[in-house]
Motif scaffolding. Sequence first.
Motif, short mmCIF file in Angstrom:
data_model
loop_
_atom_site.label_atom_id
_atom_site.label_comp_id
_atom_site.label_asym_id
_atom_site.label_seq_id
_atom_site.Cartn_x
_atom_site.Cartn_y
_atom_site.Cartn_z
N LEU A 263 0.82 -1.22 0.00
CA LEU A 263 0.00 0.00 0.00
C LEU A 263 0.85 1.27 0.00
O LEU A 263 0.41 2.32 -0.49
CB LEU A 263 -0.93 0.01 1.21
N SER A 264 2.06 1.19 0.55
CA SER A 264 2.91 2.38 0.63
C SER A 264 3.32 2.90 -0.74
O SER A 264 3.80 4.04 -0.85
CB SER A 264 4.16 2.08 1.47
N ARG A 265 3.10 2.11 -1.78
CA ARG A 265 3.43 2.56 -3.15
C ARG A 265 2.45 3.58 -3.68
O ARG A 265 2.73 4.26 -4.68
CB ARG A 265 3.44 1.34 -4.09
N PHE A 266 1.28 3.72 -3.04
CA PHE A 266 0.22 4.57 -3.59
C PHE A 266 0.09 5.86 -2.79
O PHE A 266 0.41 5.92 -1.61
CB PHE A 266 -1.10 3.80 -3.59
N THR A 267 -0.40 6.88 -3.49
CA THR A 267 -0.51 8.20 -2.86
C THR A 267 -1.77 8.36 -2.02
O THR A 267 -1.79 9.11 -1.05
CB THR A 267 -0.48 9.30 -3.93
N ASP A 268 -2.84 7.67 -2.41
CA ASP A 268 -4.09 7.83 -1.67
C ASP A 268 -4.95 6.57 -1.83
O ASP A 268 -4.65 5.70 -2.66
CB ASP A 268 -4.86 9.07 -2.15
N PRO A 269 -6.03 6.45 -1.08
CA PRO A 269 -6.88 5.26 -1.14
C PRO A 269 -7.49 5.01 -2.51
O PRO A 269 -7.63 3.85 -2.93
CB PRO A 269 -7.97 5.53 -0.09
N LYS A 270 -7.87 6.07 -3.20
CA LYS A 270 -8.50 5.90 -4.51
C LYS A 270 -7.58 5.17 -5.48
O LYS A 270 -7.99 4.23 -6.18
CB LYS A 270 -8.91 7.26 -5.09
N GLU A 271 -6.32 5.57 -5.52
CA GLU A 271 -5.35 4.93 -6.40
C GLU A 271 -5.14 3.47 -6.00
O GLU A 271 -5.07 2.58 -6.86
CB GLU A 271 -4.03 5.69 -6.35
N ALA A 272 -5.06 3.22 -4.71
CA ALA A 272 -4.84 1.85 -4.23
C ALA A 272 -6.02 0.95 -4.58
O ALA A 272 -5.84 -0.19 -5.01
CB ALA A 272 -4.62 1.87 -2.72
N ILE A 273 -7.24 1.46 -4.43
CA ILE A 273 -8.43 0.65 -4.73
C ILE A 273 -8.48 0.29 -6.20
O ILE A 273 -8.80 -0.86 -6.57
CB ILE A 273 -9.72 1.40 -4.29
N GLU A 274 -8.16 1.22 -7.05
CA GLU A 274 -8.17 0.94 -8.49
C GLU A 274 -7.15 -0.14 -8.84
O GLU A 274 -7.39 -0.96 -9.74
CB GLU A 274 -7.91 2.22 -9.28
N ASN A 275 -6.04 -0.16 -8.15
CA ASN A 275 -5.04 -1.21 -8.39
C ASN A 275 -5.51 -2.56 -7.85
O ASN A 275 -5.20 -3.60 -8.43
CB ASN A 275 -3.70 -0.82 -7.74
N ILE A 276 -6.25 -2.55 -6.76
CA ILE A 276 -6.81 -3.80 -6.23
C ILE A 276 -7.79 -4.40 -7.22
O ILE A 276 -7.80 -5.62 -7.47
CB ILE A 276 -7.51 -3.53 -4.88
N LEU A 277 -8.63 -3.55 -7.82
CA LEU A 277 -9.67 -4.02 -8.73
C LEU A 277 -9.09 -4.70 -9.97
O LEU A 277 -9.76 -5.52 -10.61
CB LEU A 277 -10.58 -2.86 -9.15
N LYS A 278 -7.85 -4.38 -10.31
CA LYS A 278 -7.22 -5.00 -11.47
C LYS A 278 -7.07 -6.51 -11.32
O LYS A 278 -6.98 -7.24 -12.30
CB LYS A 278 -5.82 -4.39 -11.71
N TYR A 279 -7.04 -6.96 -10.07
CA TYR A 279 -6.87 -8.39 -9.80
C TYR A 279 -8.20 -9.15 -9.72
O TYR A 279 -8.21 -10.35 -9.53
CB TYR A 279 -6.10 -8.58 -8.49
N LEU A 280 -9.31 -8.44 -9.84
CA LEU A 280 -10.63 -9.05 -9.70
C LEU A 280 -11.35 -9.10 -11.04
O LEU A 280 -10.96 -8.44 -12.01
CB LEU A 280 -11.47 -8.24 -8.70
N LYS A 281 -12.42 -9.88 -11.08
CA LYS A 281 -13.25 -9.96 -12.27
C LYS A 281 -13.95 -8.63 -12.50
O LYS A 281 -14.32 -7.93 -11.56
CB LYS A 281 -14.29 -11.07 -12.13
N GLN A 282 -14.19 -8.31 -13.77
CA GLN A 282 -14.79 -7.02 -14.12
C GLN A 282 -16.15 -6.83 -13.45
O GLN A 282 -16.47 -5.74 -12.97
CB GLN A 282 -14.94 -6.92 -15.65
N ASN A 283 -16.95 -7.90 -13.39
CA ASN A 283 -18.30 -7.76 -12.83
C ASN A 283 -18.30 -7.61 -11.30
O ASN A 283 -19.35 -7.40 -10.69
CB ASN A 283 -19.19 -8.94 -13.23
N GLU A 284 -17.13 -7.73 -10.69
CA GLU A 284 -17.03 -7.55 -9.24
C GLU A 284 -16.58 -6.15 -8.84
O GLU A 284 -16.65 -5.77 -7.67
CB GLU A 284 -16.05 -8.57 -8.64
N HIS A 285 -16.13 -5.38 -9.82
CA HIS A 285 -15.49 -4.09 -9.52
C HIS A 285 -16.39 -3.15 -8.74
O HIS A 285 -16.00 -2.59 -7.71
CB HIS A 285 -15.02 -3.42 -10.81
N GLU A 286 -17.58 -2.93 -9.24
CA GLU A 286 -18.46 -1.92 -8.65
C GLU A 286 -18.84 -2.27 -7.21
O GLU A 286 -18.80 -1.43 -6.32
CB GLU A 286 -19.72 -1.75 -9.50
#
Length: 684
Positions: A263-286
């Motif tokens: 998590l220390s690689r990211f500047t804020d929660p929004k950026e970190a969450i978007e990177n987390i979503l990359k590892y999940l299925k598209q229909n799970e993102h929202e």
Amino acid sequence: MGIHGLMTYIGENNIFFNNVKVQNTKIVIDGNNLFHRLYFDSGLDLEHGGEYDLFTDVICKFFEALSLCNITPYVVFDGGCDCTDKKFETIKQRAREKIQKAHVISRGGGGLLLPLLSPEVFKQVLVHLQVPFVQCHSEADRDIVTLANQWACPVLTLDSDFCVFDLKAGYCPLNYFKWQNIITHKDRTGSYISAQCFSVENFCNHFSHINKALLPLFAVLNGNDYVNLPSLEAFFTRVRFHATTSVSTGRKNMRIQGLLNWLSRFTDPKEAIENILKYLKQNEHEEVRKVLCSLMDEYTQSEVDLTKFFQNKDVRPHIATALASKAPEWVCLALIKGELAPFLSDCLILKRVFLRPQVENTGRPSSNSCSLHIRQVMYGLLLYTNEPCRDLALDLASSTWGGAGIDAEEHSKVHCVEEFDRYEQTLRKTSVQAVLKRFNSDEIYSLQRLPEISTSDRISFLLDTLRTKPDVLALPAHLQLTLAVTCSWVAHAEPRVTLYHLQALLLCIVTGELHKIIHKPGNSSSEERNVRMVYDRLSQLRQRKQQMGNLDIDVAHVFSQWQSCLLMGIYLNRLLCCPLPVPDITRLYSGSFVHRLYQELKSMVAAKDLLKGSLIASELLHTLTAAIPADLFQKKSKSKSHNKLKEKQTANSTMSSMSKDNQRLPTWHDANNRFAALSTEDFG
């Protein structure tokens, strides 16, 4: 709440703490956390149902230590369950775990389970010591943080969530708060308590100066009491964490370190969450994005301003909409002041309650079954009297004292409460129907108008619910509710209450009253010296714990039922705006002492011999015994077998004989005058 594994992790790393000297400051205390830690850390008995007098002493010593260091405490308690049900599965799981703990303890095993009356004892001591406290609507964490930051003072608790909150003056874990070892400056600048304060700055700096705003996301990802997102496991299996930890620190610590480094690689929660979503299925993102953001909000400050309440207790802070829509003003204020228990708000808002398990015989029905009739009437007051009067008229026509059904099926569902309680060694949900009881006036009262009912009508209502005769009103006021509840216990307990059970309980109550007499300033008469002699004799008997042997779980079960009845009797009395004085339970009951007395009485030691030498003590026992109608034993015996009937008649005969013997003593009116002159309702 609690972040899985974090407290253990930071405890192994002193670099996250600053050494501090706590003095001359306000301090905000997590009340629920404190009463658990004070009881468990003091090595008090857990097998026999609580040592509440010794617990009282520990609480007094704790707050005395704060006072000596000029530390002003403000205690904040949790309220009822969250109405969104975010934590419902966690609550159920913890209830199951408590049932298992109770069972293990009952079989001689280890474990920690808080005795039933401990929270009430703790609050009574706070009232006596004039320590300010407040009870929140639900979980108190966010309100504690807001209050501490408004005053820029530390928080005292033992909850890893406070490592994530941004606290101006920091978080002092209770296990590093050395209140039992007060230190005085050589230069006489005052005493202080040595403590360690968790530093969120040190914590963040250790992980490449991670942004503090990312810590709530860390808490959610690592797992807390609210998280239930199976889809996140895909993230953890696919992402590579870098953890600089030794093998000995364990896999859980590797996950904590690795996640924080990532998590220390990211500047804020929004950026970190978007990177987390990359590892999940598209229909799970929202869905995952929405849930993560919602759970992170649990680590923001609340909108509740408790400072105004502590300045003026008649000014209520913000009330949650769910409560305000169902509870009148006086109920809301009583809940905030801690005069009404969260149990009642759960019933009112959720129509669902969790009954706490005790150390008892898990092969028998829950000890809470003994107080069912009290709870049903409470449910009726909360649910029926909260309905419009025209609906009440329909209910009155189809309701009975015994709780027999409301005519319309859908209408009866409105007036049922889901109870979660022990069944054998598991947790079971039962739908319990509320019972509508009318007051003497036969008038229908809304919940809002309960305080308007005459005191005499409310007393009659209370005694009728407890199936108790008005004779108890001849007792000293502070003992009336206790003896009314005891009558209810004798009538409903299973296994049955024997004379030994009853006498052991009453002797324990007498001991508490003797304690008040000898600790009242200025008592030095010959009668007081006799009281002290008897009190010392009873204290010596109590100290012979090693002679008790293994726990008799049926005896424990009987006394657990009394505690359940007492707690629900106190709740009902408070809901009725205290028509009878609330008993001082700080010196009323000691489980280990009651069990010791029971054993002594079974070994053919007469109760009156234990009180020999003090007329005051003997007369008090006689009066308390006389307040329990003998026909309670007779009525219950009719449904038993011939052998059990004969056994009860023998016990009943013994009670009758004891009453006749005591009739030769001076009348209670004479004794009451002496007792009132010597005793006080305050505890020492």
